[in-house]
Design an enzyme around this catalytic site. Structure first.
Site, PDB file in Angstrom:
ATOM      1  N   SER A  10      36.841  47.820  26.624  1.00  0.00           N
ATOM      2  CA  SER A  10      34.922  47.205  26.769  1.00  0.00           C
ATOM      3  C   SER A  10      34.794  48.735  27.311  1.00  0.00           C
ATOM      4  O   SER A  10      34.841  49.102  27.567  1.00  0.00           O
ATOM      5  CB  SER A  10      34.936  46.154  27.965  1.00  0.00           C
ATOM      6  OG  SER A  10      34.065  46.826  28.243  1.00  0.00           O
TER       7      SER A  10
ATOM      8  N   HIS B  63      35.713  45.549  22.327  1.00  0.00           N
ATOM      9  CA  HIS B  63      35.175  44.509  23.304  1.00  0.00           C
ATOM     10  C   HIS B  63      33.705  45.119  23.861  1.00  0.00           C
ATOM     11  O   HIS B  63      33.947  46.315  24.263  1.00  0.00           O
ATOM     12  CB  HIS B  63      35.881  44.100  24.380  1.00  0.00           C
ATOM     13  CG  HIS B  63      35.626  42.758  25.165  1.00  0.00           C
ATOM     14  ND1 HIS B  63      35.769  41.742  24.584  1.00  0.00           N
ATOM     15  CD2 HIS B  63      34.290  43.311  26.144  1.00  0.00           C
ATOM     16  CE1 HIS B  63      35.074  40.962  25.899  1.00  0.00           C
ATOM     17  NE2 HIS B  63      34.333  41.591  27.016  1.00  0.00           N
TER      18      HIS B  63
ATOM     19  N   ASP C  36      30.541  44.426  25.568  1.00  0.00           N
ATOM     20  CA  ASP C  36      29.376  43.314  26.864  1.00  0.00           C
ATOM     21  C   ASP C  36      28.086  43.504  26.321  1.00  0.00           C
ATOM     22  O   ASP C  36      27.541  43.831  27.203  1.00  0.00           O
ATOM     23  CB  ASP C  36      29.911  43.927  28.020  1.00  0.00           C
ATOM     24  CG  ASP C  36      31.549  43.154  28.434  1.00  0.00           C
ATOM     25  OD1 ASP C  36      31.779  41.985  28.637  1.00  0.00           O
ATOM     26  OD2 ASP C  36      32.276  44.399  28.809  1.00  0.00           O
TER      27      ASP C  36
ATOM     28  N   MET D 111      24.707  41.973  27.763  1.00  0.00           N
ATOM     29  CA  MET D 111      23.688  41.527  29.198  1.00  0.00           C
ATOM     30  C   MET D 111      22.670  41.477  29.498  1.00  0.00           C
ATOM     31  O   MET D 111      21.584  42.497  28.721  1.00  0.00           O
ATOM     32  CB  MET D 111      24.517  41.682  31.049  1.00  0.00           C
ATOM     33  CG  MET D 111      25.953  42.287  30.107  1.00  0.00           C
ATOM     34  SD  MET D 111      26.230  42.729  32.367  1.00  0.00           S
ATOM     35  CE  MET D 111      28.734  43.090  31.990  1.00  0.00           C
TER      36      MET D 111
ATOM     37  N   HIS E 190      30.414  39.838  23.391  1.00  0.00           N
ATOM     38  CA  HIS E 190      31.193  39.493  24.488  1.00  0.00           C
ATOM     39  C   HIS E 190      29.428  38.808  24.780  1.00  0.00           C
ATOM     40  O   HIS E 190      29.126  39.463  26.016  1.00  0.00           O
ATOM     41  CB  HIS E 190      31.720  39.372  25.381  1.00  0.00           C
ATOM     42  CG  HIS E 190      31.731  38.685  26.692  1.00  0.00           C
ATOM     43  ND1 HIS E 190      32.541  38.970  28.185  1.00  0.00           N
ATOM     44  CD2 HIS E 190      31.502  37.732  27.144  1.00  0.00           C
ATOM     45  CE1 HIS E 190      31.868  38.287  29.082  1.00  0.00           C
ATOM     46  NE2 HIS E 190      31.699  37.376  28.636  1.00  0.00           N
TER      47      HIS E 190
ATOM     48  N   MET F  69      26.863  37.543  27.279  1.00  0.00           N
ATOM     49  CA  MET F  69      26.941  37.483  28.576  1.00  0.00           C
ATOM     50  C   MET F  69      24.666  36.950  28.583  1.00  0.00           C
ATOM     51  O   MET F  69      24.366  37.843  29.107  1.00  0.00           O
ATOM     52  CB  MET F  69      27.405  37.730  29.635  1.00  0.00           C
ATOM     53  CG  MET F  69      28.470  37.594  29.922  1.00  0.00           C
ATOM     54  SD  MET F  69      29.341  38.971  30.503  1.00  0.00           S
ATOM     55  CE  MET F  69      29.656  40.140  29.536  1.00  0.00           C
TER      56      MET F  69
ATOM     57  N   MET G  29      37.246  34.259  31.682  1.00  0.00           N
ATOM     58  CA  MET G  29      36.939  35.270  32.901  1.00  0.00           C
ATOM     59  C   MET G  29      37.901  35.507  34.094  1.00  0.00           C
ATOM     60  O   MET G  29      38.096  34.602  34.985  1.00  0.00           O
ATOM     61  CB  MET G  29      35.245  34.916  33.033  1.00  0.00           C
ATOM     62  CG  MET G  29      34.579  35.540  31.929  1.00  0.00           C
ATOM     63  SD  MET G  29      34.185  36.733  31.657  1.00  0.00           S
ATOM     64  CE  MET G  29      34.222  38.092  32.668  1.00  0.00           C
TER      65      MET G  29
ATOM     66  N   PHE H 270      29.901  43.111  35.801  1.00  0.00           N
ATOM     67  CA  PHE H 270      30.604  43.983  35.970  1.00  0.00           C
ATOM     68  C   PHE H 270      31.806  44.107  35.870  1.00  0.00           C
ATOM     69  O   PHE H 270      32.470  43.331  35.551  1.00  0.00           O
ATOM     70  CB  PHE H 270      29.723  44.395  37.826  1.00  0.00           C
ATOM     71  CG  PHE H 270      28.361  44.081  38.013  1.00  0.00           C
ATOM     72  CD1 PHE H 270      27.451  45.073  38.172  1.00  0.00           C
ATOM     73  CD2 PHE H 270      28.259  43.325  38.509  1.00  0.00           C
ATOM     74  CE1 PHE H 270      26.667  44.443  38.431  1.00  0.00           C
ATOM     75  CE2 PHE H 270      26.874  42.681  38.859  1.00  0.00           C
ATOM     76  CZ  PHE H 270      25.641  43.673  38.845  1.00  0.00           C
TER      77      PHE H 270
ATOM     78  N   GLY I 256      35.037  47.058  36.166  1.00  0.00           N
ATOM     79  CA  GLY I 256      35.868  47.837  38.074  1.00  0.00           C
ATOM     80  C   GLY I 256      35.830  46.998  39.334  1.00  0.00           C
ATOM     81  O   GLY I 256      36.028  46.568  40.110  1.00  0.00           O
TER      82      GLY I 256
ATOM     83  N   ASP J   6      39.485  38.430  30.558  1.00  0.00           N
ATOM     84  CA  ASP J   6      38.732  40.215  30.923  1.00  0.00           C
ATOM     85  C   ASP J   6      37.873  39.989  31.900  1.00  0.00           C
ATOM     86  O   ASP J   6      37.766  38.715  32.405  1.00  0.00           O
ATOM     87  CB  ASP J   6      37.279  39.549  29.925  1.00  0.00           C
ATOM     88  CG  ASP J   6      36.230  39.981  29.635  1.00  0.00           C
ATOM     89  OD1 ASP J   6      36.341  41.564  30.095  1.00  0.00           O
ATOM     90  OD2 ASP J   6      34.881  40.295  29.700  1.00  0.00           O
TER      91      ASP J   6
ATOM     92  N   GLY K 149      38.920  43.344  35.317  1.00  0.00           N
ATOM     93  CA  GLY K 149      40.431  43.436  36.060  1.00  0.00           C
ATOM     94  C   GLY K 149      41.704  43.669  35.707  1.00  0.00           C
ATOM     95  O   GLY K 149      42.349  43.414  36.430  1.00  0.00           O
TER      96      GLY K 149
ATOM     97  N   GLY L 224      38.263  47.455  30.945  1.00  0.00           N
ATOM     98  CA  GLY L 224      37.482  48.383  30.762  1.00  0.00           C
ATOM     99  C   GLY L 224      37.949  49.494  31.585  1.00  0.00           C
ATOM    100  O   GLY L 224      38.572  50.915  30.849  1.00  0.00           O
TER     101      GLY L 224
END
Ligand code: DX5
Ligand code: ZN
Length: 248
Positions: free
Chosen positions: A31, A56, A58, A60, A89, A91, A160, A166, A168, A198, A200, A220
């Site tokens: 990511s 990937h 993201d 947002m 993805h 969001m 998810m 976010f 991390g 997706d 952690g 990520g």
């Protein structure tokens, strides 16, 4: 080879069973949210060297999730920088307003959250018509049932394992249960969608995720914040391959 019909069918069945056990191949999807945006091209080349299967991305909007990231022009730039499939993805609220633009910019896979649109079935059709693979995303509190009636329209389901917004964050173990559920539903209704996870994801949970049924692992922080992102991808891939082998 001239085999009686029943024998020939058996051979096909055995092959299919073996394929299910081996579960084809697990892919790593770095990511870019965790990458250094000032040198995105180099970051991408590093994960390509490590054997990443897709990239990937993201997106947002600051409404559906409390963060703002990137949009269509960045996807267009990425398209020129890599031949790997781009897994976008979304969001964002009302994704139907943007899916065509993302597909035209070069997105190969586009996933949307069911809560972000009134017409999930229609958006998935729009993604397909625009030439990309449609996917739906399940938040930690979103049940599998929310996509049950559109399963035939899905090329993949993204689970998810953190609340979106976010990078991390800490992995939420309930995702494993949802991945197993999806695998059961897929078998029950004979739907060939892939299962992606997706949030952690790192060396410590790859084996559990693969055993549960995840086939695309988004990572990520564990990739781009590692001292050597190429090596981090290689390691995740190896751990996934080991877990697949143990399943047989
Ligand atoms: C979170 C994003 C993720 C994120 C994952 O909203 O959808 O793709 O980048 O990042 P890590 O691997 O750091 O949890
Ligand atoms: Zn994501």
């Amino acid at each position: 080879m001239n085999l009686p019909k029943a024998a020939a069918t058996n051979i096909v069945n055995v092959k299919d069973a073996a394929k299910n056990l081996v579960n084809v191949q697990v892919e790593i999807a770095p990511s870019i949210l965790a990458a250094n945006f000032a040198s995105l091209g180099e970051e991408i080349r590093a994960v390509e060297r490590g054997g990443a299967g897709l990239i990937h991305v993201d997106v947002m909007d600051g409404h559906f999730v409390p963060n703002i990231t990137i949009g269509v022009p960045v996807v267009a730039a990425l398209r020129k920088a890599t031949a790997l499939p781009l897994d976008v993805h979304l969001m964002i609220e009302e994704p139907e307003r943007y899916v065509e633009a993302f597909a035209q910019a070069g997105a190969d896979m586009i996933s949307v959250h069911p809560e972000a649109t009134y017409h999930l079935d229609r958006v998935l059709g729009m993604i397909r018509d625009a030439g990309a693979s449609p996917g739906a995303v399940l938040n930690p509190a979103t049940p599998v049932e929310l996509v049950s009636d559109v399963m035939e329209k899905l090329d993949f389901v993204l689970v998810m394992s953190v609340n979106p917004g976010f990078g991390g964050q800490k992995f939420i173990p309930g995702a494993l249960v949802k991945i197993r559920r999806l695998r059961e539903e897929r078998a029950r209704y004979n739907r060939p969608f892939r299962i992606e996870v997706d949030g952690g994801v790192g060396p410590e949970n790859v084996a559990d995720l693969v055993r549960a049924g995840a086939e695309i692992l988004v990572a990520g922080t564990s990739v781009f914040h590692a001292p050597d992102p190429a090596e981090a991808v290689r390691r995740l891939k190896q751990l996934a391959a080991d877990a697949v082998a143990q399943k047989v």
